[in-house]
Design an enzyme around this catalytic site. Sequence first.
Site, mmCIF file in Angstrom:
data_model
loop_
_atom_site.group_PDB
_atom_site.id
_atom_site.type_symbol
_atom_site.label_atom_id
_atom_site.label_comp_id
_atom_site.label_asym_id
_atom_site.label_seq_id
_atom_site.Cartn_x
_atom_site.Cartn_y
_atom_site.Cartn_z
ATOM 1 N N LEU A 159 0.839 -1.202 0.000
ATOM 2 C CA LEU A 159 0.000 0.000 0.000
ATOM 3 C C LEU A 159 0.872 1.248 0.000
ATOM 4 O O LEU A 159 0.848 2.045 -0.925
ATOM 5 C CB LEU A 159 -0.916 -0.008 1.225
ATOM 6 C CG LEU A 159 -1.652 1.307 1.501
ATOM 7 C CD1 LEU A 159 -2.618 1.621 0.368
ATOM 8 C CD2 LEU A 159 -2.373 1.254 2.836
ATOM 9 N N ASP A 160 1.636 1.394 1.052
ATOM 10 C CA ASP A 160 2.549 2.524 1.192
ATOM 11 C C ASP A 160 3.816 1.993 1.851
ATOM 12 O O ASP A 160 3.874 1.868 3.075
ATOM 13 C CB ASP A 160 1.890 3.594 2.067
ATOM 14 C CG ASP A 160 2.826 4.771 2.364
ATOM 15 O OD1 ASP A 160 3.834 4.907 1.664
ATOM 16 O OD2 ASP A 160 2.538 5.519 3.302
#
Length: 935
Positions: free
Chosen positions: A612-613
């Site tokens: 995701l990040d």
Amino acid sequence: MNKLWFSSSFLKICRITLHRRCMHDLNGKTLAIRREDQSVWERRAPLCPSNVRKLVKSGAKVIVQPSNRRAYPMQAYANAGAVIQEDISEAPLILGVKQVPIDALIPNRTYCFFSHTIKAQEANMPLLDAILEKNIRLIDYERMVDHAGHRVVAFGKYAGVAGMINILHGLGLRLLALGHHTPFMHLGLAHNYRNSGNARQAVRDAGYEIALGMMPKSIGPLVFVFTGSGNVSQGAQEIFQELPHEYVPPSLLKKVAQHGATNKIYACEVSRPDHLVRKDGKPYDEKDCEENPENYISVFSHQIAPYASVIVNGIYWAVNSPKLITIPDAKMLLRPADLPWIPTSRGSPALPHRMLAICDISADPGGSIEFMNECTTIDTPFCLYDAEQHMDKKSFKGPGVLVCSIDNMPTQLPLEATDFFGDLLLPHIPEFLKSDATKPFEEHEFTHCVHSAVITSNGQLTDNFKYIQDLRQEKRASRHKVPGPGMEKQVLVLGAGYVSAPLVEYLSRYKDINLVVASAIQAEADSIARQFDSVEPVLLDIIHRPDLLKDLVKNSDVVVSLLPYSLHPQVAEECIQSGTNLVTASYCSPAMMALDEAAKQAGITVVNEVGLDPGIDHLLAMECFDEVKRGGGKILSFISYCGGLPAPESSDNPLRYKFSWSPKGVLMNTLGGAKYLQDGQVLEIPSGGALLESATKQEFLPAFALEGFANRDSTQYAKFYGIDAAQTVLRGTLRFTGFCENVKGMQMLGLLNPQNHPILHESGPEITWRQLVCELSGIMDDNLFYENFKKQVYERVGFNRKRIDAIETLGLLSDDPVAKRGSPLDTLSHYLSKRLSLGKGDRDLVILRHEIVIQWPDGKREKRGINLVNYGDSNGYSAMAKTVGYPAAIATKMVLDGEIQTKGMVLPLTEDIYSPMLKRLRSEGINASEKSEIL
């Protein structure tokens, strides 16, 4: 000139004389022509009736096996003197065209046909084994070459002729499906014409219309690129030259694609020096390229293919040779284009991209055109291949490039192909007839041409072809490393925690993928295995069982590491040793980057930052940045925030937070420093607690009470993202308001210290949270009245009421026993993972925000906001699990399928990676929205 004419004429006379002398020695010799049963379309024969007549006149007996499918009827062979009979066993020499069914092989004979075994082609290895077992001497036409290495018998010319007719027909249908009627619509497939002369006339008629300007201007200049200069390419170009045309060198392709005329067709013949480049930068060397093809790379897909409308591929591809178009190349070439040389006009649809069609006459699955892993057929001659690796064989409409890759094209013109091939083969028949498969190969004095084509003799591979066995062994050993179409693939998943289930679920959709899930906690691995088929659970602690890790990695095609980032280098080193690809969702740490060169040398792909990040944030950013660059704009500011949070209704605790993944990672993130670029100035936040004090209110989604703080070193992303002109670059973490304030209180008490503390040794005496707080914060007496104790803690957290209330509410001042984990950070992480875990009925939430300021060429400034908001399922996957597990799974599948082939440490920053990943994430319900305003 006269000397040259005399020399060539003299050689021709000598060949004719030698041929006639050989033909006089055929009395008592017998050969057979077998029927072709490899394909219902196969109508060719190795010899035509006129060839047979010459052999019979020379005293040979020619047996022809009955077949009503041949282009030449049986009576024509009978009239030429052949014996028509089913039983051909009396013939020591048996001629055919294509592969012979194993059951039809007669032992102790000499067979001549195209065996398609010289590259250890998997499908034909049973045939090769049967030939060896039956003591057959196999002569393969494909390897009959002169001393210069040029083939002396081949159907190549008519493969080119038929292929060119086919692709012109297909091009007409493809352009019609795209909204453009063209003169090519009047052309048929090659087998629809009585002969090539009729086909040529139809092509001339189409060319006449093109010369009159009847090609739609909306299509723009058409450019045909021919690869190779041999018989295949020359046959194709003979047909092409019936059209109004102009040849140009590779250096002019771009100019022609942009500014060429539409009343003629452009052509470019590309040979190896035009697209092969030595890896070490030295000049191209023909001999070195032949002997060491692995020393070269092809620039075809970057310097030639982008300007081609149609590619006609006629090159012979050898194992280890560079490919013309790899799968990643195809993805880039087939992306929706916004290029100046693709014209549009009012009322006419734009072409999706420059490349319209490929005629892969070489028809070598997985060869020079890598994505074509299977041939098309005369029944279904075309397929549409798109950037998502989908092949549509039913329609000419839709995205992609039209491909024709028929492996027996010459049989579409069977009479001419048979005549052509038979005339080339006939001079070699007397030498074939000298072969006695029951006698040692060494006793035969074959010429170089025939000697070089004998693959098997006396139950063994001949010296020239012993490499086939080595190739077979290499393919068996490496089959799990480079799985072919239909082959099973093995994926090793390390870690069975929070985010593993969506990843395993995605990969388990594919029946050709077997999964091994390894975890240091047996129950977690067993739980995953119970949920999905084709999953084998394994107990593995990689620290204490590196031997088991080694075995598991060695037997895998791809390893997916969901372990803590600090363990990735150990896994990567094992993958390098085993030659196994690796995928991780974590940052590409300096320790991982240090292994880049070793990974390249090992020939493996290590994909990082596909969670995701980091992960989805990269994909969305690069999609925007590349769009801006194509439009001539530049990025002035990039601010990005991302966070995994509990859904609002589940955020009822002092931290406004619940853990859907490792609590340690969440808390560790608050201890670091940060560096970012703001209005051209580099700003730094020191580590050790200042980060939480820098948090600012975020109002891009007004319904949420959000705060954000900078994350790590944002300045490096200006270079990674290619936005060097940006004056502001900041990447940060999102939390609900109150998180930073209350975690700061824990930090001030020493509860986030990552160093081991004696009081927390797992074998030490029991301790309560109250005692631990006293020890860490320097409160000497842990037996104070509770109010006095709380007052001292209140002092140590800066007399901040919110902080002390949060610490008390979380039970960190209680007399409850502590589950000791060595360090305060690990101990607190373990505690909060239980206390603040997502419970049954809870949902989590992922919020990702990109705010981008763009400067366009006309002077306008645009502020674009990209938001991704994704909720978890209360009884299914968490949002964090989905947004980490699915992109990691998609990247893994792309590596397995050859869509990602770059070696070394790879980040998802290129369009061939981020574009398909985003499209497939949308199919999983992970979507972003955009809003824009002009400043």
